[in-house]
Design a protein around this motif. Structure first.
Motif, PDB file in Angstrom:
ATOM      1  N   ASP A 184      44.730  35.777  43.598  1.00  0.00           N
ATOM      2  CA  ASP A 184      44.118  35.041  42.502  1.00  0.00           C
ATOM      3  C   ASP A 184      42.588  35.057  42.570  1.00  0.00           C
ATOM      4  O   ASP A 184      41.921  34.331  41.837  1.00  0.00           O
ATOM      5  CB  ASP A 184      44.610  33.589  42.491  1.00  0.00           C
ATOM      6  N   GLY A 185      42.025  35.886  43.443  1.00  0.00           N
ATOM      7  CA  GLY A 185      40.577  35.913  43.640  1.00  0.00           C
ATOM      8  C   GLY A 185      39.810  36.287  42.388  1.00  0.00           C
ATOM      9  O   GLY A 185      38.808  35.650  42.035  1.00  0.00           O
ATOM     10  N   LYS A 186      40.279  37.318  41.681  1.00  0.00           N
ATOM     11  CA  LYS A 186      39.584  37.775  40.462  1.00  0.00           C
ATOM     12  C   LYS A 186      39.605  36.688  39.389  1.00  0.00           C
ATOM     13  O   LYS A 186      38.570  36.405  38.760  1.00  0.00           O
ATOM     14  CB  LYS A 186      40.250  39.052  39.948  1.00  0.00           C
ATOM     15  N   GLU A 187      40.769  36.067  39.169  1.00  0.00           N
ATOM     16  CA  GLU A 187      40.877  35.036  38.132  1.00  0.00           C
ATOM     17  C   GLU A 187      40.037  33.811  38.486  1.00  0.00           C
ATOM     18  O   GLU A 187      39.459  33.169  37.600  1.00  0.00           O
ATOM     19  CB  GLU A 187      42.345  34.645  37.940  1.00  0.00           C
ATOM     20  N   ASN A 188      39.957  33.474  39.788  1.00  0.00           N
ATOM     21  CA  ASN A 188      39.111  32.351  40.203  1.00  0.00           C
ATOM     22  C   ASN A 188      37.637  32.641  39.905  1.00  0.00           C
ATOM     23  O   ASN A 188      36.888  31.757  39.480  1.00  0.00           O
ATOM     24  CB  ASN A 188      39.294  32.080  41.696  1.00  0.00           C
ATOM     25  N   LEU A 189      37.233  33.892  40.133  1.00  0.00           N
ATOM     26  CA  LEU A 189      35.859  34.300  39.836  1.00  0.00           C
ATOM     27  C   LEU A 189      35.564  34.165  38.339  1.00  0.00           C
ATOM     28  O   LEU A 189      34.541  33.592  37.929  1.00  0.00           O
ATOM     29  CB  LEU A 189      35.637  35.742  40.287  1.00  0.00           C
TER      30      LEU A 189
END
Length: 391
Positions: free
Chosen positions: A379-384
């Motif tokens: 979920d790193g990209k969506e959190n960014l």
């Protein structure tokens, strides 16, 4: 007044002549062996940045009993120690080392590394068996490069009897502390790991090994609040140690230090953050890092979707001899964002930004505030995206 000057001068001479007890402090480790004998033993150490090396010759002080005197500065700054009987040389490509082990539950757990503390000033170790392993060893050449050659590692496995709360036992029980995975793969649950790590430290609040392990994994925590939840379980003694201070400095640092580094191709220095009014994603990477290379498609997608709101910049931690490999990677992958080099001061850069491993991603918000981000997570990209869109 003359008498005062004479007295002051005498005091000054005494301070020069007397030994500095603070600098001269040593820690002593005693090794009692059973079932095996050695002609010589050495204690080796590696510091947190894998740069410093320590080698201390042991002193035979009795029947199969060895003593090592370790400078306190080395004890406080070296992340792990090992015991060796014979080192690899050009003439003899054979290494003889000691693996220390303990029976934990139904398993015999062994390691060539250990930490010692006030619960383990003396190690009682009984010989179990010897194992011979063929290895590849990197030897430096005259031109500064390394060459691989075949070598032999002779590992003597010894069982240690010590206090269950000693750092040696803690290392064997929790070898993967802080990395958010386990060898038996129970499944990933971030918050469960945070709670477990806090509980482990509360059980062993004096453990230097756990402090070192926490320092090595600072960037794996999603927030500094989570990190503080874990760190606060250490004793005051550990919090005030060299490792504790490093961790606390990281927790207290909330603004990005904007250094000047050379651009990959031109070699001209430029700031890491070009526009302090814009989000900047700082990506620490290296040519030899497979996870970094696997991350590139995600980074390209982020660049495509967010380049109007987000500046992106690589910082390569390759050394000077690896710069060409980094440049080739940038060309091959057609990287559209900036690339800077830390080669002339890799160690200093890693220390300043707490980079224990790569990839490490740091999001710098407008104004210089640091936001925790981990693009290696699903979920790193969506959190960014969420952070940037919510402003």
């Amino acid at each position: 007044m003359k008498q005062f000057h004479i007295t002051l001068f005498i005091f000054f001479l005494i301070t020069l002549i007397l030994p500095n007890t603070t600098l001269a402090q040593n820690r002593t480790l005693v090794l009692n062996l059973e079932g095996i004998k050695y002609d010589s033993l050495f204690l080796s150490g590696v510091n947190i940045n894998n740069q410093g090396r320590l080698r201390i010759k042991g002193k035979a002080i009795g029947n199969n009993k060895w003593q090592f005197s370790i400078p306190d500065t080395a004890y406080c700054n070296f992340k792990q120690l090992s015991i060796c009987s014979h080192y690899i040389t050009r003439e003899d490509p054979t290494e003889r080392i000691i693996f220390l082990s303990r029976i934990i539950g139904k398993d015999t757990v062994k390691t060539s590394y250990f930490n010692f503390d006030n619960l383990l000033p003396e190690i009682n170790a009984a010989f179990l068996k010897t194992k011979t392993i063929k290895i590849k060893y990197a030897r430096p050449k005259a031109d500064g490069d390394n060459e691989l050659f075949d070598a032999t590692q002779i590992a003597d496995i010894l069982e240690v009897h010590c206090d269950d709360k000693s750092d040696f036992t803690v290392r064997l029980k929790y070898p993967d502390f802080g990395f958010f995975f386990e060898m038996d793969d129970k499944g990933y649950d971030y918050q469960a790991y945070v709670d477990e790590y806090a509980s482990i430290i509360s059980t062993y609040p004096e453990s230097q090994f756990l402090a070192i392990a926490l320092y090595k994994t600072l960037n794996k925590y999603k927030s500094k609040e989570d990190l503080k939840k874990v760190f606060n379980n250490f004793s005051q003694k550990v919090k005030q140690s060299a490792w504790g201070q490093r961790i606390n400095d990281f927790i207290e640092t909330d603004h990005f230090v904007n250094l000047m580094l050379p651009e990959c191709n031109s070699g001209k220095d430029e700031p890491i953050i070009r526009d302090i009014n814009k989000y900047t994603l700082v990506l620490f990477s290296a040519s030899w890092c497979s996870p970094c290379i696997r991350q590139i498609p995600v980074l390209k997608e982020i660049y495509k979707n967010m380049s109007d709101k987000l500046d992106m910049v690589y910082i390569s931690i390759d050394n000077t001899k690896e710069i060409d490999a980094w440049k080739e990677l940038m060309t091959k992958e057609e990287i559209p964002w900036r690339s800077l080099l830390a080669a002339r001061e890799v160690l200093a850069i890693r220390q300043k930004y707490y980079i224990s491993g790569v990839p490490t991603d740091i999001l710098v918000k407008p104004g210089g505030l640091i936001e925790e981000i981990n693009l290696s997570e699903s979920d790193g990209k969506e959190n960014l995206y969420k952070i940037i869109r919510n402003g």
